[in-house]
Motif scaffolding. Sequence first.
Motif, PDB file in Angstrom:
ATOM      1  N   TYR A 189       1.502  -1.576   0.056  1.00  0.00           N
ATOM      2  CA  TYR A 189       0.678  -0.545  -0.027  1.00  0.00           C
ATOM      3  C   TYR A 189       1.091   1.630   0.200  1.00  0.00           C
ATOM      4  O   TYR A 189       0.401   2.137  -0.152  1.00  0.00           O
ATOM      5  N   GLN A 190       2.544   1.060   0.523  1.00  0.00           N
ATOM      6  CA  GLN A 190       2.979   2.250   0.263  1.00  0.00           C
ATOM      7  C   GLN A 190       2.454   3.368  -0.838  1.00  0.00           C
ATOM      8  O   GLN A 190       2.939   4.527  -0.752  1.00  0.00           O
ATOM      9  N   LYS A 191       2.921   2.486  -2.199  1.00  0.00           N
ATOM     10  CA  LYS A 191       2.524   3.680  -3.421  1.00  0.00           C
ATOM     11  C   LYS A 191       1.439   3.789  -3.572  1.00  0.00           C
ATOM     12  O   LYS A 191       1.714   5.718  -4.522  1.00  0.00           O
ATOM     13  N   GLN A 192       0.400   3.588  -2.972  1.00  0.00           N
ATOM     14  CA  GLN A 192      -0.797   4.183  -2.614  1.00  0.00           C
ATOM     15  C   GLN A 192      -0.676   5.421  -1.992  1.00  0.00           C
ATOM     16  O   GLN A 192      -0.854   6.453  -1.511  1.00  0.00           O
ATOM     17  N   MET A 193      -0.170   5.396  -0.830  1.00  0.00           N
ATOM     18  CA  MET A 193      -0.113   6.187   0.251  1.00  0.00           C
ATOM     19  C   MET A 193       1.047   7.147  -0.280  1.00  0.00           C
ATOM     20  O   MET A 193       0.811   8.822   0.552  1.00  0.00           O
TER      21      MET A 193
END
Length: 86
Positions: A14-18
Amino acid sequence: MKIYGPNHTNFNPYQKQMNKQSEIDTSKRLQSDKLQISEQAMKMQESDKVQHQREARVNEIKQAVENGTYEIAPKQTAEKLLQFWK
């Protein structure tokens, strides 16, 4: 069940989305609010003549109600109600 693979400690799907969300938030913060008033609205704000006429009419009606001389036209009121509900 435990699976130990390469780079398992630093993996966050989820890092990319965050990161995308935080970029969007910072770009929104840089924008400032703007207010635009049309020329018609400016004219309406400047017009005090209507306000004085309205205040005079309201005071007239208040005085008539307080004195007990305010007359209601029941037939006209009923017609307006019927028009409204049709």
